[in-house]
Design a protein around this motif. Sequence first.
Motif, mmCIF file in Angstrom:
data_model
loop_
_atom_site.group_PDB
_atom_site.id
_atom_site.type_symbol
_atom_site.label_atom_id
_atom_site.label_comp_id
_atom_site.label_asym_id
_atom_site.label_seq_id
_atom_site.Cartn_x
_atom_site.Cartn_y
_atom_site.Cartn_z
ATOM 1 N N TYR A 18 -14.348 20.220 18.172
ATOM 2 C CA TYR A 18 -14.860 21.585 18.199
ATOM 3 C C TYR A 18 -16.378 21.517 18.307
ATOM 4 O O TYR A 18 -17.016 20.637 17.724
ATOM 5 C CB TYR A 18 -14.460 22.339 16.937
ATOM 6 N N TYR A 19 -16.959 22.461 19.020
ATOM 7 C CA TYR A 19 -18.407 22.459 19.209
ATOM 8 C C TYR A 19 -18.856 23.869 19.567
ATOM 9 O O TYR A 19 -18.040 24.741 19.921
ATOM 10 C CB TYR A 19 -18.812 21.469 20.307
ATOM 11 N N ALA A 20 -20.145 24.117 19.484
ATOM 12 C CA ALA A 20 -20.736 25.380 19.929
ATOM 13 C C ALA A 20 -21.667 25.090 21.092
ATOM 14 O O ALA A 20 -22.420 24.111 21.073
ATOM 15 C CB ALA A 20 -21.501 26.048 18.794
ATOM 16 N N ALA A 21 -21.611 25.949 22.110
ATOM 17 C CA ALA A 21 -22.470 25.794 23.283
ATOM 18 C C ALA A 21 -22.842 27.169 23.808
ATOM 19 O O ALA A 21 -22.159 28.163 23.546
ATOM 20 C CB ALA A 21 -21.775 24.971 24.367
ATOM 21 N N GLU A 22 -23.921 27.201 24.569
ATOM 22 C CA GLU A 22 -24.410 28.455 25.131
ATOM 23 C C GLU A 22 -23.526 28.901 26.294
ATOM 24 O O GLU A 22 -23.222 28.119 27.195
ATOM 25 C CB GLU A 22 -25.842 28.275 25.615
ATOM 26 N N SER A 23 -23.118 30.174 26.236
ATOM 27 C CA SER A 23 -22.328 30.756 27.318
ATOM 28 C C SER A 23 -23.215 31.675 28.141
ATOM 29 O O SER A 23 -23.668 32.711 27.639
ATOM 30 C CB SER A 23 -21.153 31.562 26.746
ATOM 31 N N PRO A 24 -23.486 31.345 29.403
ATOM 32 C CA PRO A 24 -24.314 32.230 30.228
ATOM 33 C C PRO A 24 -23.716 33.618 30.394
ATOM 34 O O PRO A 24 -24.435 34.614 30.430
ATOM 35 C CB PRO A 24 -24.397 31.486 31.565
ATOM 36 N N SER A 25 -22.407 33.709 30.478
ATOM 37 C CA SER A 25 -21.783 35.014 30.698
ATOM 38 C C SER A 25 -21.900 35.912 29.473
ATOM 39 O O SER A 25 -22.019 37.137 29.596
ATOM 40 C CB SER A 25 -20.313 34.840 31.079
ATOM 41 N N GLN A 26 -21.853 35.305 28.274
ATOM 42 C CA GLN A 26 -21.947 36.075 27.041
ATOM 43 C C GLN A 26 -23.391 36.190 26.531
ATOM 44 O O GLN A 26 -23.689 37.036 25.693
ATOM 45 C CB GLN A 26 -21.088 35.435 25.955
ATOM 46 N N GLN A 27 -24.238 35.301 27.012
ATOM 47 C CA GLN A 27 -25.629 35.206 26.554
ATOM 48 C C GLN A 27 -25.713 34.979 25.050
ATOM 49 O O GLN A 27 -26.629 35.447 24.367
ATOM 50 C CB GLN A 27 -26.415 36.452 26.962
ATOM 51 N N THR A 28 -24.728 34.266 24.534
ATOM 52 C CA THR A 28 -24.703 33.814 23.146
ATOM 53 C C THR A 28 -24.058 32.432 23.129
ATOM 54 O O THR A 28 -23.515 31.962 24.125
ATOM 55 C CB THR A 28 -23.859 34.736 22.239
ATOM 56 N N HIS A 29 -24.071 31.805 21.959
ATOM 57 C CA HIS A 29 -23.252 30.622 21.769
ATOM 58 C C HIS A 29 -21.802 31.038 21.511
ATOM 59 O O HIS A 29 -21.538 32.092 20.916
ATOM 60 C CB HIS A 29 -23.762 29.797 20.582
ATOM 61 N N CYS A 30 -20.893 30.208 21.978
ATOM 62 C CA CYS A 30 -19.473 30.361 21.694
ATOM 63 C C CYS A 30 -18.942 29.045 21.124
ATOM 64 O O CYS A 30 -19.552 27.990 21.290
ATOM 65 C CB CYS A 30 -18.688 30.711 22.958
ATOM 66 N N VAL A 31 -17.804 29.130 20.479
ATOM 67 C CA VAL A 31 -17.122 27.961 19.930
ATOM 68 C C VAL A 31 -16.065 27.511 20.927
ATOM 69 O O VAL A 31 -15.257 28.329 21.396
ATOM 70 C CB VAL A 31 -16.484 28.291 18.573
ATOM 71 N N GLY A 32 -16.073 26.221 21.258
ATOM 72 C CA GLY A 32 -15.092 25.675 22.181
ATOM 73 C C GLY A 32 -14.411 24.449 21.621
ATOM 74 O O GLY A 32 -14.710 23.997 20.510
#
Length: 318
Positions: A107-121
């Motif tokens: 599990y990790y968090a990364a920046e989502s360009p579409s959401q303009q926030t970090h998401c958990v993946g």
Amino acid sequence: MPLRKRLLNLTVLSSVCFGCANATVYGPVISANFPDPDILVTPNVTYAYATNSGNINIQVATSYDNGTTWTLLDGVDALPDVGPWATVNSTWAPDVIDRGDGTFVMYYAAESPSQQTHCVGAATSTNPLGPYTPQTQPIACQTAGGGAIDPAGFQDVDGQRYIVYKVDGSSLGGGGPCGNANGEYSTPIMLQMMEEDALTPTGDPVQILDRESQDGPLVEAPVLILHNGTYVLTYSSNCYNTDLYDVAYATAPSVSGPYTRASSPLLETGDDNLTGPGGATPTPDGTFMVFHATVNFSPLTRYMYTATISWNDTAMSV
């Protein structure tokens, strides 16, 4: 190139073992920027993973003596592909679990360009070192709340899988060194039930903790374990880039709470000559943990330390 030639040996200042009788803090055991460390124990090797550094999305270190000495794997990226939903150079706070079927889940968090926030993946591999293959979509984004970060996996005694993570309200503004200085935003810790594959969320997430006045602008870095029938949630509070950052914990009779905070932090600045300890991950049996502490604020540099954990009923100490 042989793995041995890619190893960067780091100075270890002390030794530690999972079963040591006296609860003690040791380190730094990795004298390089290795923030938000996670620990994975396997029969022959213990692994640690950390937030991105340079062009490495997820750093990896190994120990062949039960966490006594550690070697940072120079140039090794456990997650070279962060997934089609994410961008590189902002991959935070990994957590790796052994699914028990020959697959390891990160599990990790990364920046989502579409959401303009970090998401958990999430990503999977048959080798703890990786490379991990990311899922095509994130697990959680919590966009309206500021994003989702700091995921960690947990499996209950009945086999049910969960992750915990932070809703990153402190990213929405509010001033101060890490946002939310005016206290305008919530930074709740969420509990998300997962399917057996540990990849697919099921049902709605449940809030199990949020910041209070003593936490400053945030709570974050949650990790959940079960110790002698009590659910124990470790977390950090205050700004990660100040000396107020700490390691705290709360306990509950049920996985979904209610969680009761300990009366004082597990670790804070001044303990064992540490500055800003945080980002702790205990082993699932609650005997040992890894965490970071700040050695330089400019540029922000955090080394990895270890500690053995003692218990008095539901009270933790190191």
